[in-house]
Design a protein around this motif. Structure first.
Motif, PDB file in Angstrom:
ATOM      1  N   GLN A 190       0.842  -1.191   0.000  1.00 26.85           N
ATOM      2  CA  GLN A 190       0.000   0.000   0.000  1.00 26.85           C
ATOM      3  C   GLN A 190       0.882   1.247   0.000  1.00 26.85           C
ATOM      4  O   GLN A 190       1.851   1.332   0.740  1.00 26.85           O
ATOM      5  CB  GLN A 190      -0.909   0.031   1.226  1.00 26.85           C
ATOM      6  CG  GLN A 190      -1.907  -1.088   1.243  1.00 26.85           C
ATOM      7  CD  GLN A 190      -2.638  -1.148   2.566  1.00 26.85           C
ATOM      8  OE1 GLN A 190      -2.126  -0.711   3.575  1.00 26.85           O
ATOM      9  NE2 GLN A 190      -3.829  -1.683   2.536  1.00 26.85           N
ATOM     10  N   ILE A 191       0.535   2.196  -0.814  1.00 33.60           N
ATOM     11  CA  ILE A 191       1.278   3.445  -0.822  1.00 33.60           C
ATOM     12  C   ILE A 191       0.850   4.270   0.387  1.00 33.60           C
ATOM     13  O   ILE A 191      -0.226   4.057   0.951  1.00 33.60           O
ATOM     14  CB  ILE A 191       1.064   4.222  -2.139  1.00 33.60           C
ATOM     15  CG1 ILE A 191      -0.419   4.533  -2.358  1.00 33.60           C
ATOM     16  CG2 ILE A 191       1.618   3.453  -3.317  1.00 33.60           C
ATOM     17  CD1 ILE A 191      -0.675   5.450  -3.517  1.00 33.60           C
ATOM     18  N   PRO A 192       1.677   5.231   0.842  1.00 33.30           N
ATOM     19  CA  PRO A 192       1.359   5.993   2.046  1.00 33.30           C
ATOM     20  C   PRO A 192      -0.008   6.678   2.014  1.00 33.30           C
ATOM     21  O   PRO A 192      -0.685   6.726   3.028  1.00 33.30           O
ATOM     22  CB  PRO A 192       2.486   7.018   2.118  1.00 33.30           C
ATOM     23  CG  PRO A 192       3.626   6.355   1.437  1.00 33.30           C
ATOM     24  CD  PRO A 192       2.999   5.539   0.333  1.00 33.30           C
ATOM     25  N   GLY A 193      -0.443   7.184   0.880  1.00 34.17           N
ATOM     26  CA  GLY A 193      -1.746   7.822   0.794  1.00 34.17           C
ATOM     27  C   GLY A 193      -2.884   6.863   1.103  1.00 34.17           C
ATOM     28  O   GLY A 193      -3.870   7.226   1.738  1.00 34.17           O
ATOM     29  N   GLU A 194      -2.717   5.620   0.678  1.00 33.09           N
ATOM     30  CA  GLU A 194      -3.726   4.604   0.974  1.00 33.09           C
ATOM     31  C   GLU A 194      -3.745   4.285   2.457  1.00 33.09           C
ATOM     32  O   GLU A 194      -4.802   4.103   3.045  1.00 33.09           O
ATOM     33  CB  GLU A 194      -3.443   3.322   0.185  1.00 33.09           C
ATOM     34  CG  GLU A 194      -3.729   3.437  -1.296  1.00 33.09           C
ATOM     35  CD  GLU A 194      -3.376   2.156  -2.000  1.00 33.09           C
ATOM     36  OE1 GLU A 194      -4.314   1.488  -2.483  1.00 33.09           O
ATOM     37  OE2 GLU A 194      -2.184   1.820  -2.053  1.00 33.09           O
ATOM     38  N   ARG A 195      -2.570   4.231   3.073  1.00 33.58           N
ATOM     39  CA  ARG A 195      -2.490   3.969   4.507  1.00 33.58           C
ATOM     40  C   ARG A 195      -3.186   5.067   5.290  1.00 33.58           C
ATOM     41  O   ARG A 195      -3.883   4.798   6.265  1.00 33.58           O
ATOM     42  CB  ARG A 195      -1.037   3.881   4.955  1.00 33.58           C
ATOM     43  CG  ARG A 195      -0.386   2.612   4.612  1.00 33.58           C
ATOM     44  CD  ARG A 195       0.887   2.485   5.401  1.00 33.58           C
ATOM     45  NE  ARG A 195       1.752   1.554   4.749  1.00 33.58           N
ATOM     46  CZ  ARG A 195       3.058   1.670   4.681  1.00 33.58           C
ATOM     47  NH1 ARG A 195       3.650   2.685   5.234  1.00 33.58           N
ATOM     48  NH2 ARG A 195       3.775   0.769   4.076  1.00 33.58           N
ATOM     49  N   VAL A 196      -2.979   6.294   4.878  1.00 37.40           N
ATOM     50  CA  VAL A 196      -3.611   7.426   5.562  1.00 37.40           C
ATOM     51  C   VAL A 196      -5.126   7.336   5.434  1.00 37.40           C
ATOM     52  O   VAL A 196      -5.857   7.548   6.408  1.00 37.40           O
ATOM     53  CB  VAL A 196      -3.092   8.763   5.000  1.00 37.40           C
ATOM     54  CG1 VAL A 196      -3.900   9.933   5.517  1.00 37.40           C
ATOM     55  CG2 VAL A 196      -1.621   8.940   5.327  1.00 37.40           C
ATOM     56  N   ARG A 197      -5.611   6.992   4.264  1.00 38.95           N
ATOM     57  CA  ARG A 197      -7.053   6.867   4.059  1.00 38.95           C
ATOM     58  C   ARG A 197      -7.631   5.758   4.918  1.00 38.95           C
ATOM     59  O   ARG A 197      -8.676   5.907   5.555  1.00 38.95           O
ATOM     60  CB  ARG A 197      -7.362   6.614   2.582  1.00 38.95           C
ATOM     61  CG  ARG A 197      -8.860   6.575   2.266  1.00 38.95           C
ATOM     62  CD  ARG A 197      -9.135   6.148   0.840  1.00 38.95           C
ATOM     63  NE  ARG A 197      -8.440   4.937   0.431  1.00 38.95           N
ATOM     64  CZ  ARG A 197      -8.786   3.700   0.800  1.00 38.95           C
ATOM     65  NH1 ARG A 197      -9.795   3.502   1.604  1.00 38.95           N
ATOM     66  NH2 ARG A 197      -8.097   2.658   0.370  1.00 38.95           N
ATOM     67  N   ILE A 198      -6.938   4.620   4.977  1.00 39.47           N
ATOM     68  CA  ILE A 198      -7.402   3.501   5.789  1.00 39.47           C
ATOM     69  C   ILE A 198      -7.411   3.880   7.268  1.00 39.47           C
ATOM     70  O   ILE A 198      -8.375   3.617   7.986  1.00 39.47           O
ATOM     71  CB  ILE A 198      -6.529   2.251   5.544  1.00 39.47           C
ATOM     72  CG1 ILE A 198      -6.772   1.723   4.132  1.00 39.47           C
ATOM     73  CG2 ILE A 198      -6.801   1.173   6.583  1.00 39.47           C
ATOM     74  CD1 ILE A 198      -5.774   0.688   3.673  1.00 39.47           C
TER      75      ILE A 198
END
Length: 90
Positions: free
Chosen positions: A5-13
């Motif tokens: 997962q890219i960092p932006g996806e982690r933040v969204r999750i």
């Protein structure tokens, strides 16, 4: 959380998990506005600057509503451990 997962996806999750903690949609919306306010580095943090909800709604969220803040800390701790483990794997 996988390392693909890219960092932006982690933040969204993380944001989705954190915003799901309050019991009502009204409280969730207030928490989302508070997070947006506190994470915005361009402006000073003040309740009257919130755009999505009233300052009284934010005050009630922080002072009166009994939502599970311990669960919030748990979500944040898991995210920190996931980030550390991901960094260690690299």
């Amino acid at each position: 959380m996988s390392t693909s997962q890219i960092p932006g996806e982690r933040v969204r999750i993380l944001a989705d998990e954190f915003l799901a903690i309050p019991a009502t949609p009204y409280q969730q919306r207030s928490l989302g506005a508070a997070l947006a306010l506190f994470l915005d580095t361009a402006t000073k943090t003040a309740l009257h600057r919130a755009e999505l909800v009233s300052k009284s709604a934010l005050s009630r969220l922080l002072n009166e509503y009994t939502w599970d803040t311990a669960q919030g800390w748990t979500v944040l701790q898991h995210a920190q451990w996931d980030a550390l483990l991901s960094a260690a794997r690299r």
